[in-house]
Design an enzyme around this catalytic site. Structure first.
Site, mmCIF file in Angstrom:
data_model
loop_
_atom_site.group_PDB
_atom_site.id
_atom_site.type_symbol
_atom_site.label_atom_id
_atom_site.label_comp_id
_atom_site.label_asym_id
_atom_site.label_seq_id
_atom_site.Cartn_x
_atom_site.Cartn_y
_atom_site.Cartn_z
ATOM 1 N N GLU A 231 38.091 55.986 7.686
ATOM 2 C CA GLU A 231 38.762 55.498 6.491
ATOM 3 C C GLU A 231 38.286 54.103 6.098
ATOM 4 O O GLU A 231 37.933 53.279 6.944
ATOM 5 C CB GLU A 231 40.284 55.466 6.716
ATOM 6 C CG GLU A 231 40.939 56.840 6.683
ATOM 7 C CD GLU A 231 41.004 57.419 5.281
ATOM 8 O OE1 GLU A 231 40.659 56.725 4.319
ATOM 9 O OE2 GLU A 231 41.403 58.592 5.158
ATOM 10 N N CYS A 232 38.324 53.840 4.793
ATOM 11 C CA CYS A 232 37.902 52.540 4.272
ATOM 12 C C CYS A 232 39.014 51.506 4.336
ATOM 13 O O CYS A 232 38.780 50.330 4.097
ATOM 14 C CB CYS A 232 37.442 52.680 2.823
ATOM 15 S SG CYS A 232 38.769 53.149 1.689
#
Length: 251
Positions: A231-232
């Site tokens: 995930e960013c």
């Protein structure tokens, strides 16, 4: 706009029978002026931009400019903004890239262990992505935000419902159940472009220093963050209470 009270389990059951345009229409009717959307202007971003703006042409489109995007990403962003007449709202960290590197170093390079490297990437995300997005949502008076998350993309996203509550803002995922094939078919049907780097092997595109092309049968996000995380940072709860809210109802 006051945030409505929603039973997220009931909403999820209701929206499970809806197609993506119907979910967008539901969001427009439910949240009205408090509705925004986000876009990273990544590999297949044209899908959500087209899908949503066909229903809500003037919806604010939040783009978090980290200062480290590929030149092609900025070009693609401008191309889509012109083509779809987007109500684009670009937000940046108050800490410039140069000043961040002076204070913290090149965070994507630092760390003697994978644990330290991952920790530095989390700090990077907080500085360059999470803070600007929180500010954008606050300044735009957002009650709800649409994004193009899909279950296929990450382990976290595989457990999402169509509507979640994250840090006090409802997150709506119209194409949550779409497969990669569905994305490609939509782009083809509406003659929409891919990000320019897509055909060079970049299937998931973020900042230049943390994105690499993939080969063969690798997962589409295998080229992100050197495999240290999926995930960013923009789509994760930021407290145990918010994480717990994913399993609650009557919100």
């Amino acid at each position: 706009m006051t945030s409505p009270k929603l039973d997220l389990n009931a909403v999820h059951d209701q929206l499970n029978g809806f197609d993506a345009p119907s979910i967008v229409r539901w969001a427009a009717e439910t949240f009205s002026q408090g509705l925004v959307m986000t876009s990273s202007f990544g590999a297949q971003a044209a899908v959500m931009l087209h899908l949503v703006t066909r229903v809500i042409p003037a919806i604010p489109v939040i783009f978090i400019d980290t200062g480290y995007h590929f030149p092609e990403t900025y070009q693609f962003c401008q191309e889509m903004a012109d083509r779809l007449s987007l109500n684009l709202k670009a937000y940046q960290s108050p800490l410039s890239p140069a000043w961040m590197e002076v204070k913290h170093g090149k965070l994507w390079e630092l760390g003697d262990s994978e644990e330290e490297q991952a920790k530095n990437l989390v700090l990077y995300d907080q500085l360059r992505k999470v803070e600007p997005q929180r500010r954008a949502l606050r300044e735009l008076g957002a009650v709800a935000c649409m994004a193009g998350n899909r279950k296929q993309q990450t382990d976290h996203r595989a457990g999402l419902r169509n509507v979640e509550l994250v840090d006090g803002v409802f997150q709506i995922y119209p194409i949550l159940n779409w497969a990669t094939k569905d994305v490609h078919e939509y782009l083809k049907a509406h003659e929409l472009p891919y990000h320019p780097l897509y055909f060079k092997g970049y299937k998931s595109i973020g900042d230049w220093h943390s994105t690499s092309p993939i080969t063969g049968d690798e997962h589409e996000r295998a080229g992100r963050f050197k495999g240290l995380k999926q995930e960013c940072g923009l789509h994760l709860p930021t407290s145990p209470e918010e994480e717990g809210s994913r399993d609650g109802s009557g919100l």
